[in-house]
Design an enzyme around this catalytic site. Sequence first.
Site, mmCIF file in Angstrom:
data_model
loop_
_atom_site.group_PDB
_atom_site.id
_atom_site.type_symbol
_atom_site.label_atom_id
_atom_site.label_comp_id
_atom_site.label_asym_id
_atom_site.label_seq_id
_atom_site.Cartn_x
_atom_site.Cartn_y
_atom_site.Cartn_z
ATOM 1 N N ARG A 90 48.077 94.466 46.722
ATOM 2 C CA ARG A 90 47.995 94.707 48.161
ATOM 3 C C ARG A 90 47.565 93.452 48.932
ATOM 4 O O ARG A 90 47.638 93.437 50.161
ATOM 5 C CB ARG A 90 46.998 95.841 48.438
ATOM 6 C CG ARG A 90 47.384 97.180 47.829
ATOM 7 C CD ARG A 90 48.395 97.894 48.656
ATOM 8 N NE ARG A 90 47.813 98.381 49.893
ATOM 9 C CZ ARG A 90 48.520 98.779 50.940
ATOM 10 N NH1 ARG A 90 49.834 98.710 50.907
ATOM 11 N NH2 ARG A 90 47.917 99.227 52.020
ATOM 12 N N ASP A 104 39.438 99.653 44.283
ATOM 13 C CA ASP A 104 39.904 100.983 44.663
ATOM 14 C C ASP A 104 38.687 101.833 45.014
ATOM 15 O O ASP A 104 37.856 102.136 44.150
ATOM 16 C CB ASP A 104 40.682 101.597 43.500
ATOM 17 C CG ASP A 104 41.336 102.919 43.865
ATOM 18 O OD1 ASP A 104 40.956 103.513 44.897
ATOM 19 O OD2 ASP A 104 42.216 103.363 43.107
ATOM 20 N N ASN A 129 35.944 101.077 57.333
ATOM 21 C CA ASN A 129 37.184 101.515 57.962
ATOM 22 C C ASN A 129 38.068 102.338 57.039
ATOM 23 O O ASN A 129 38.790 103.230 57.493
ATOM 24 C CB ASN A 129 37.960 100.282 58.435
ATOM 25 C CG ASN A 129 39.385 100.596 58.811
ATOM 26 O OD1 ASN A 129 39.669 101.011 59.927
ATOM 27 N ND2 ASN A 129 40.318 100.405 57.876
ATOM 28 N N TYR A 173 39.795 117.045 55.503
ATOM 29 C CA TYR A 173 39.608 115.761 56.198
ATOM 30 C C TYR A 173 38.521 115.902 57.263
ATOM 31 O O TYR A 173 37.650 115.029 57.388
ATOM 32 C CB TYR A 173 40.926 115.337 56.835
ATOM 33 C CG TYR A 173 40.853 114.059 57.625
ATOM 34 C CD1 TYR A 173 40.822 112.822 56.990
ATOM 35 C CD2 TYR A 173 40.824 114.078 59.019
ATOM 36 C CE1 TYR A 173 40.756 111.634 57.717
ATOM 37 C CE2 TYR A 173 40.758 112.907 59.760
ATOM 38 C CZ TYR A 173 40.725 111.689 59.099
ATOM 39 O OH TYR A 173 40.665 110.521 59.827
ATOM 40 N N LYS A 214 34.958 113.745 57.554
ATOM 41 C CA LYS A 214 34.563 112.945 58.710
ATOM 42 C C LYS A 214 33.245 113.436 59.316
ATOM 43 O O LYS A 214 32.479 112.645 59.878
ATOM 44 C CB LYS A 214 35.679 112.923 59.752
ATOM 45 C CG LYS A 214 36.878 112.086 59.307
ATOM 46 C CD LYS A 214 36.475 110.661 58.988
ATOM 47 C CE LYS A 214 37.619 109.793 58.552
ATOM 48 N NZ LYS A 214 37.201 108.406 58.239
ATOM 49 N N VAL A 263 45.889 107.455 66.571
ATOM 50 C CA VAL A 263 46.771 106.316 66.799
ATOM 51 C C VAL A 263 47.889 106.283 65.759
ATOM 52 O O VAL A 263 47.738 106.775 64.640
ATOM 53 C CB VAL A 263 45.977 104.994 66.782
ATOM 54 C CG1 VAL A 263 45.037 104.932 67.975
ATOM 55 C CG2 VAL A 263 45.194 104.824 65.487
ATOM 56 N N THR A 267 49.188 104.894 63.205
ATOM 57 C CA THR A 267 49.139 104.143 61.952
ATOM 58 C C THR A 267 49.869 104.951 60.888
ATOM 59 O O THR A 267 50.376 106.047 61.147
ATOM 60 C CB THR A 267 47.685 103.919 61.524
ATOM 61 O OG1 THR A 267 47.061 105.206 61.329
ATOM 62 C CG2 THR A 267 46.921 103.139 62.581
#
Length: 244
Positions: free
Chosen positions: A37, A55, A81, A139, A143, A170, A172
């Site tokens: 990556r 990872d 992030n 999810y 969060k 957004v 992404t």
Amino acid sequence: MARILVTGSAEGLGRATAASLLDDGHDVVVHARNKARLSAIGDLLARGAGRVVGDLADLDQVRGLAEQAEVLGPFDAVIHNAGVIDGPALLPVNVVAPYVLTALVPAKRLIYLSSNMHRGGKPDLTRADWSGTRETLSYSDSKLLVTALMAAIARRWPGTLANAVDPGWVPTRMGGPSASDDLELGHVTQAWLSASDDHDALVSGRYWFHQRTEEPHSSVHNEVFQDELLTALADHSGITLPHH
């Protein structure tokens, strides 16, 4: 100039955040899941960014990433992030890794990526499979947990500025093409919190959306819930938060 580590910086908001901080003259360390990556951030490396590889779904690799970061530190800020939206890696990446890196990579400022979806999360740890062998929470749950982690750090470490950011929905890879918020604004708040000397940025324990504070889920500032979360994460990882 600040030295800042940005996790999950091979694409999306993490990449935009790292690039913006480099543009502003900061010393940035980027992170990729594996060596393959790194090609996605070759331009950032060419501009002088440092790099760590690991990872975040693998606890041993998270510890290894922290060891790499120690060589490149000390850090003024860490932006947690990296995240995934579903699958067995949900809790390891979204909650366990930020906890472990918080414990092992000291920084004056800590920024955790949250989401407005955290408001739909449940403050229930009884079903959590921290190891990631199966997906047990949503999810939204993850969060909520990472936002409560932020609040716990802000309370436990008064000398550290810890904040959570909702970057908006957004477009992404995670957000998808139908996302309605502005991608150009998605990284601004976390970059600002990590390096700005503006009075408004020198706060802790807040939940942010586009450089404005908002009230998070009521459980975020519940100290009993925070302590239960820290205990569960320490028990799973074998790593206890140092005293500040």
